[in-house]
Design a protein around this motif. Structure first.
Motif, PDB file in Angstrom:
ATOM      1  N   LEU A  60       0.839  -1.186   0.000  1.00  0.00           N
ATOM      2  CA  LEU A  60       0.000   0.000   0.000  1.00  0.00           C
ATOM      3  C   LEU A  60       0.874   1.236   0.000  1.00  0.00           C
ATOM      4  N   ALA A  61       0.671   2.075  -0.997  1.00  0.00           N
ATOM      5  CA  ALA A  61       1.350   3.361  -1.082  1.00  0.00           C
ATOM      6  C   ALA A  61       0.306   4.459  -0.945  1.00  0.00           C
ATOM      7  N   ILE A  62       0.732   5.638  -0.518  1.00  0.00           N
ATOM      8  CA  ILE A  62      -0.196   6.747  -0.348  1.00  0.00           C
ATOM      9  C   ILE A  62       0.290   7.951  -1.144  1.00  0.00           C
ATOM     10  N   MET A  63      -0.660   8.789  -1.558  1.00  0.00           N
ATOM     11  CA  MET A  63      -0.319  10.000  -2.299  1.00  0.00           C
ATOM     12  C   MET A  63      -1.352  11.069  -2.005  1.00  0.00           C
ATOM     13  N   GLN A  64      -0.876  12.270  -1.745  1.00  0.00           N
ATOM     14  CA  GLN A  64      -1.763  13.397  -1.479  1.00  0.00           C
ATOM     15  C   GLN A  64      -2.083  14.127  -2.773  1.00  0.00           C
ATOM     16  N   ALA A  65      -3.321  14.555  -2.916  1.00  0.00           N
ATOM     17  CA  ALA A  65      -3.721  15.390  -4.046  1.00  0.00           C
ATOM     18  C   ALA A  65      -5.035  16.072  -3.725  1.00  0.00           C
ATOM     19  N   ASP A  66      -5.190  17.284  -4.207  1.00  0.00           N
ATOM     20  CA  ASP A  66      -6.453  18.000  -4.145  1.00  0.00           C
ATOM     21  C   ASP A  66      -7.203  17.688  -5.430  1.00  0.00           C
ATOM     22  N   LEU A  67      -8.265  16.917  -5.339  1.00  0.00           N
ATOM     23  CA  LEU A  67      -8.975  16.464  -6.529  1.00  0.00           C
ATOM     24  C   LEU A  67      -9.645  17.609  -7.281  1.00  0.00           C
ATOM     25  N   LEU A  68      -9.791  18.763  -6.633  1.00  0.00           N
ATOM     26  CA  LEU A  68     -10.366  19.898  -7.333  1.00  0.00           C
ATOM     27  C   LEU A  68      -9.371  20.534  -8.301  1.00  0.00           C
ATOM     28  N   GLN A  69      -8.107  20.180  -8.167  1.00  0.00           N
ATOM     29  CA  GLN A  69      -7.066  20.651  -9.078  1.00  0.00           C
ATOM     30  C   GLN A  69      -6.890  19.606 -10.179  1.00  0.00           C
ATOM     31  N   THR A  70      -7.592  19.809 -11.271  1.00  0.00           N
ATOM     32  CA  THR A  70      -7.664  18.796 -12.322  1.00  0.00           C
ATOM     33  C   THR A  70      -6.287  18.407 -12.841  1.00  0.00           C
ATOM     34  N   ALA A  71      -5.364  19.338 -12.875  1.00  0.00           N
ATOM     35  CA  ALA A  71      -4.032  19.048 -13.397  1.00  0.00           C
ATOM     36  C   ALA A  71      -3.283  18.023 -12.554  1.00  0.00           C
ATOM     37  N   TRP A 110     -20.722  25.112  -5.315  1.00  0.00           N
ATOM     38  CA  TRP A 110     -20.884  24.373  -6.560  1.00  0.00           C
ATOM     39  C   TRP A 110     -19.576  23.708  -6.975  1.00  0.00           C
ATOM     40  N   GLU A 111     -18.487  24.467  -6.937  1.00  0.00           N
ATOM     41  CA  GLU A 111     -17.196  23.925  -7.359  1.00  0.00           C
ATOM     42  C   GLU A 111     -16.749  22.788  -6.445  1.00  0.00           C
ATOM     43  N   GLU A 112     -16.947  22.941  -5.135  1.00  0.00           N
ATOM     44  CA  GLU A 112     -16.517  21.901  -4.198  1.00  0.00           C
ATOM     45  C   GLU A 112     -17.327  20.621  -4.378  1.00  0.00           C
ATOM     46  N   LEU A 113     -18.645  20.753  -4.446  1.00  0.00           N
ATOM     47  CA  LEU A 113     -19.503  19.569  -4.459  1.00  0.00           C
ATOM     48  C   LEU A 113     -19.517  18.875  -5.817  1.00  0.00           C
ATOM     49  N   THR A 114     -19.629  19.627  -6.887  1.00  0.00           N
ATOM     50  CA  THR A 114     -19.558  18.983  -8.199  1.00  0.00           C
ATOM     51  C   THR A 114     -18.135  18.576  -8.521  1.00  0.00           C
ATOM     52  N   GLY A 115     -17.172  19.317  -7.997  1.00  0.00           N
ATOM     53  CA  GLY A 115     -15.773  18.986  -8.261  1.00  0.00           C
ATOM     54  C   GLY A 115     -15.371  17.638  -7.708  1.00  0.00           C
ATOM     55  N   SER A 116     -15.700  17.386  -6.444  1.00  0.00           N
ATOM     56  CA  SER A 116     -15.301  16.120  -5.825  1.00  0.00           C
ATOM     57  C   SER A 116     -16.181  14.957  -6.258  1.00  0.00           C
ATOM     58  N   ASN A 117     -17.477  15.217  -6.460  1.00  0.00           N
ATOM     59  CA  ASN A 117     -18.427  14.136  -6.716  1.00  0.00           C
ATOM     60  C   ASN A 117     -18.634  13.798  -8.192  1.00  0.00           C
ATOM     61  N   LEU A 118     -18.254  14.700  -9.079  1.00  0.00           N
ATOM     62  CA  LEU A 118     -18.516  14.469 -10.504  1.00  0.00           C
ATOM     63  C   LEU A 118     -17.330  14.806 -11.396  1.00  0.00           C
ATOM     64  N   LYS A 119     -16.802  16.007 -11.260  1.00  0.00           N
ATOM     65  CA  LYS A 119     -15.711  16.433 -12.141  1.00  0.00           C
ATOM     66  C   LYS A 119     -14.462  15.575 -11.952  1.00  0.00           C
ATOM     67  N   ALA A 120     -14.047  15.376 -10.705  1.00  0.00           N
ATOM     68  CA  ALA A 120     -12.853  14.566 -10.447  1.00  0.00           C
ATOM     69  C   ALA A 120     -13.003  13.130 -10.944  1.00  0.00           C
ATOM     70  N   TYR A 154     -30.080  19.626  -0.105  1.00  0.00           N
ATOM     71  CA  TYR A 154     -28.800  19.126  -0.623  1.00  0.00           C
ATOM     72  C   TYR A 154     -28.825  19.152  -2.154  1.00  0.00           C
ATOM     73  N   ILE A 155     -29.228  20.292  -2.714  1.00  0.00           N
ATOM     74  CA  ILE A 155     -29.453  20.402  -4.155  1.00  0.00           C
ATOM     75  C   ILE A 155     -28.189  20.081  -4.947  1.00  0.00           C
ATOM     76  N   VAL A 156     -27.098  20.721  -4.623  1.00  0.00           N
ATOM     77  CA  VAL A 156     -25.881  20.568  -5.428  1.00  0.00           C
ATOM     78  C   VAL A 156     -25.296  19.169  -5.255  1.00  0.00           C
ATOM     79  N   TYR A 157     -25.243  18.691  -4.024  1.00  0.00           N
ATOM     80  CA  TYR A 157     -24.733  17.334  -3.783  1.00  0.00           C
ATOM     81  C   TYR A 157     -25.564  16.304  -4.534  1.00  0.00           C
ATOM     82  N   SER A 158     -26.882  16.407  -4.447  1.00  0.00           N
ATOM     83  CA  SER A 158     -27.757  15.439  -5.102  1.00  0.00           C
ATOM     84  C   SER A 158     -27.592  15.481  -6.613  1.00  0.00           C
ATOM     85  N   ALA A 159     -27.473  16.684  -7.171  1.00  0.00           N
ATOM     86  CA  ALA A 159     -27.279  16.812  -8.604  1.00  0.00           C
ATOM     87  C   ALA A 159     -25.950  16.206  -9.038  1.00  0.00           C
TER      88      ALA A 159
END
Length: 250
Positions: A60-71, A110-120, A154-159
């Protein structure tokens, strides 16, 4: 290392605690090598790394990343390939969850919830596609039982979670026939942390809505993921509800 069907290589996002940790442990017990992503849960990730590497060295290896940073997302794939030489399973588990009442929704939410749950999940799946195609691997997305009956306030999360279901089905079409793509929709398993909305009365109401009259456990979600990874070679584009039957009685 001689490859067998059990020692798959898995990349899981948000795998350090709660349901993610249960999935990590379950697949590791099955023989998988795991690249565990975390964002802020460094202490939990390092503790789990010590625990599982004590059981099986360098598994098991670990790696840190902010999933909102698409790059940053392709770096997770590259790190997995450099560490273990292949990628067989991508589990999009990381998620943000909090209410967003209509009239007070802002772009950051919007960016946080769609970013982690859909965009990433989309961009990570895109980055992983070639490696998964080569290994005839699979993707498992963790969505939510509220995809068909959104939770009030929970409009944004549900969407975003409903979008993840659509993404699951779209990716199943795009990546066939080499890569299977499925989702697990958890019901009441773990109550959210630091959320006063979920008091004892609310929790009992939720339990009463389940056909089995109880909450589940994180391992119930983990076992569903394990099934889709190891024992479902003819299943793709499917959403597996693991909610004690609550979706039938809401």
């Amino acid at each position: 290392m001689k490859f067998s069907p059990n020692n798959k290589v898995v990349l899981i996002t948000g795998g350090a605690k709660r349901v993610g940790a249960a999935i990590t442990r379950t697949l590791h017990q099955q023989g998988a090598d795991v690249m565990l992503h975390y964002n802020t849960s460094r202490a939990e990730a390092e503790a789990l790394q010590r625990e599982l590497n004590h059981t099986r060295a360098d598994s098991l290896a670990i790696m840190q990343a902010d999933l909102l940073q698409t790059a940053q997302l392709p770096k997770l794939i590259h790190a997995t390939l450099e560490t273990y030489g292949r990628l067989d399973v991508l589990i999009n588990n990381a998620s943000s969850y909090y209410p967003t009442a209509l009239g007070n929704i802002d772009e950051q939410q919007w960016e946080e919830l769609t970013g982690s749950n859909l965009k990433a999940p989309l961009f990570l799946s895109q980055a992983a596609a070639d490696a998964l195609y080569a290994s005839r691997g699979c993707i498992v997305n963790i969505t939510d039982m509220h995809i068909e009956r959104p939770k009030k306030h929970y409009i944004v999360y549900s969407a975003a979670k409903a979008g993840l279901v659509s993404l699951t089905k779209s990716l199943a079409q795009e990546l066939a026939p080499n890569v299977r793509v499925n989702a697990v929709a958890p019901g009441p398993v773990l109550w959210p942390e630091d959320n006063q909305e979920f008091d004892e009365a609310y929790r009992q109401q939720v339990i009463n809505q389940t056909l089995l009259k109880r909450t589940g456990e994180p391992v119930d979600i983990a076992k569903a993921v394990k099934f889709l990874v190891y024992d479902a070679p003819f299943i793709t584009g499917h959403v597996l509800a693991v909610d004690g039957g609550r979706h039938l009685s809401m």
